[in-house]
Design an enzyme around this catalytic site. Structure first.
Site, mmCIF file in Angstrom:
data_model
loop_
_atom_site.group_PDB
_atom_site.id
_atom_site.type_symbol
_atom_site.label_atom_id
_atom_site.label_comp_id
_atom_site.label_asym_id
_atom_site.label_seq_id
_atom_site.Cartn_x
_atom_site.Cartn_y
_atom_site.Cartn_z
ATOM 1 N N LYS A 58 77.728 -70.153 -43.048
ATOM 2 C CA LYS A 58 76.623 -69.463 -42.352
ATOM 3 C C LYS A 58 75.510 -70.442 -42.007
ATOM 4 O O LYS A 58 74.991 -70.452 -40.890
ATOM 5 C CB LYS A 58 76.081 -68.316 -43.238
ATOM 6 C CG LYS A 58 77.018 -67.116 -43.293
ATOM 7 C CD LYS A 58 76.623 -66.091 -44.355
ATOM 8 C CE LYS A 58 77.662 -64.975 -44.418
ATOM 9 N NZ LYS A 58 77.434 -63.983 -45.477
ATOM 10 N N GLN A 102 73.416 -62.981 -50.358
ATOM 11 C CA GLN A 102 74.880 -62.966 -50.381
ATOM 12 C C GLN A 102 75.380 -62.038 -51.494
ATOM 13 O O GLN A 102 74.934 -62.127 -52.639
ATOM 14 C CB GLN A 102 75.409 -64.400 -50.571
ATOM 15 C CG GLN A 102 76.907 -64.549 -50.482
ATOM 16 C CD GLN A 102 77.482 -64.250 -49.087
ATOM 17 O OE1 GLN A 102 76.808 -64.377 -48.075
ATOM 18 N NE2 GLN A 102 78.727 -63.814 -49.047
ATOM 19 N N ASP A 125 71.532 -58.439 -42.283
ATOM 20 C CA ASP A 125 72.791 -57.811 -42.692
ATOM 21 C C ASP A 125 72.879 -56.367 -42.198
ATOM 22 O O ASP A 125 73.953 -55.783 -42.185
ATOM 23 C CB ASP A 125 72.886 -57.782 -44.231
ATOM 24 C CG ASP A 125 73.753 -58.897 -44.787
ATOM 25 O OD1 ASP A 125 74.721 -59.280 -44.110
ATOM 26 O OD2 ASP A 125 73.446 -59.377 -45.894
HETATM 27 N N1 GUN Z 1 79.600 -60.623 -48.879
HETATM 28 C C1 GUN Z 1 80.710 -60.360 -48.129
HETATM 29 N N2 GUN Z 1 80.376 -59.976 -46.892
HETATM 30 C C2 GUN Z 1 79.025 -59.993 -46.838
HETATM 31 C C3 GUN Z 1 78.086 -59.709 -45.805
HETATM 32 O O1 GUN Z 1 78.416 -59.349 -44.677
HETATM 33 N N3 GUN Z 1 76.775 -59.861 -46.157
HETATM 34 C C4 GUN Z 1 76.382 -60.244 -47.404
HETATM 35 N N4 GUN Z 1 75.076 -60.332 -47.643
HETATM 36 N N5 GUN Z 1 77.224 -60.512 -48.390
HETATM 37 C C5 GUN Z 1 78.535 -60.391 -48.091
#
Ligand code: GUN
Length: 291
Positions: A58, A102, A125
């Site tokens: 990311k 995350q 998100d």
């Molecule tokens: N863990 C797995 N997928 C995601 C996501 O789309 N956002 C976040 N914050 N954590 C994740």
């Protein structure tokens, strides 16, 4: 002459590169117009190997697109208060337009509490109840990245989705529910199947669009798929084949591929699109501050 395969494999890497190029350009143009550099903060608690890789990807993408980015790393044993304080500080920072914590968090920390604490205008998100409500009432601002990426692929593949029957396998807050909402807003007839559904395969066989987001390796075989369907595989499941680690989706690709019109591979399908959509959401969040 080689016969052309009727099945199209949707290339998520190529499409995400395209989107990232467009967004890189937009970031540059905005900065030339005097707007501040969009900023993304990612919070990583602990050292879960998969989460560490996701966060690294990311941040790499954010930097490639010309965003300001930072990672706040916290120890796996940190207190809820420590995590809360980090989020509150990021909420207040003017150089940060997007915040992502995350998931999953270590068990002693509350995901619900932390999602609710993020400023909804910085919630890239799209998990905050305000953004969930805006999406389900047709006023979407920040939409969860994975479903957003899936919709981008579907629209590019199929054009107008009006009247299509879409079946979503899985009802998670992160993918299943927002995916169903987005499909509904695109005028699809939408069904959601889940672990308690009676004869999920029979429902899936009616789908023009089948989205698998259930986290069960290769659950969907060709007996679940209508001929000519478009299949989107959100699953990323680690398995072992002949002693080697391998990532597979929720769809048995080899079994399904010659029955459908188009299908996303794992890896290289939905995954890269999710990251591109995170950058898109950060730009959207930065633009909310223009007004
Ligand atoms: N863990 C797995 N997928 C995601 C996501 O789309 N956002 C976040 N914050 N954590 C994740």
């Amino acid at each position: 002459m080689q016969e052309e395969s009727p099945v199209k494999v949707i290339d998520g890497r190529k499409l995400s590169d395209l989107l990232l190029e467009e967004m890189t350009q937009e970031v540059q143009e905005r900065m030339q117009e005097g707007y501040p550099q969009p900023g993304l903060a990612v919070v990583l608690v602990g050292e879960d190997p998969a989460s560490t890789i996701y966060v690294r990807n990311k941040i790499r993408c954010a930097e490639k697109a010309g965003l300001f980015s930072l990672v706040k790393r916290l120890d796996a044993s940190c207190s809820q208060q420590t995590l809360d304080d980090v989020v509150v500080e990021l909420n207040e920072r003017e150089d940060i337009h997007g915040i992502l914590v995350q998931l999953p968090l270590p068990k002693h920390l509350s995901e619900e509490r932390i999602i609710n604490l993020i400023d909804p205008t910085k919630d890239v998100d799209g998990f905050h109840p305000v953004n969930v409500g805006l999406l389900s009432s047709g006023q979407a601002k920040l939409v969860p990245c994975t479903p957003l990426g899936c919709m981008e692929m579907l629209k590019r593949e199929m054009g107008d989705l009006t009247g299509k029957h879409a079946v979503v396998i899985g009802r998670s807050n992160i993918v299943g529910k927002p995916m169903a909402n987005l499909l509904l807003q695109a005028n699809c007839t939408v069904s959601i199947v889940h672990s308690k559904t009676i004869d999920a395969a029979a429902l899936c066989r009616q789908a023009d669009i089948l989205v698998a987001a259930v986290g069960v390796a290769e659950l969907v075989d060709k007996s679940w798929v209508k001929p000519g369907a478009v299949v989107i595989d959100v699953g990323i499941n680690a398995t072992e084949v002949d002693g080697k680690r391998k990532l597979v989706g929720d769809v048995n690709f080899a079994d399904v591929a010659d029955k459908c019109r188009a299908i996303t591979p794992v890896p290289g399908g939905v995954g890269p699109m999710t990251i591109a959509c995170l950058i898109k959401n950060t730009l959207t969040a930065a633009k909310q501050h223009d007004i």
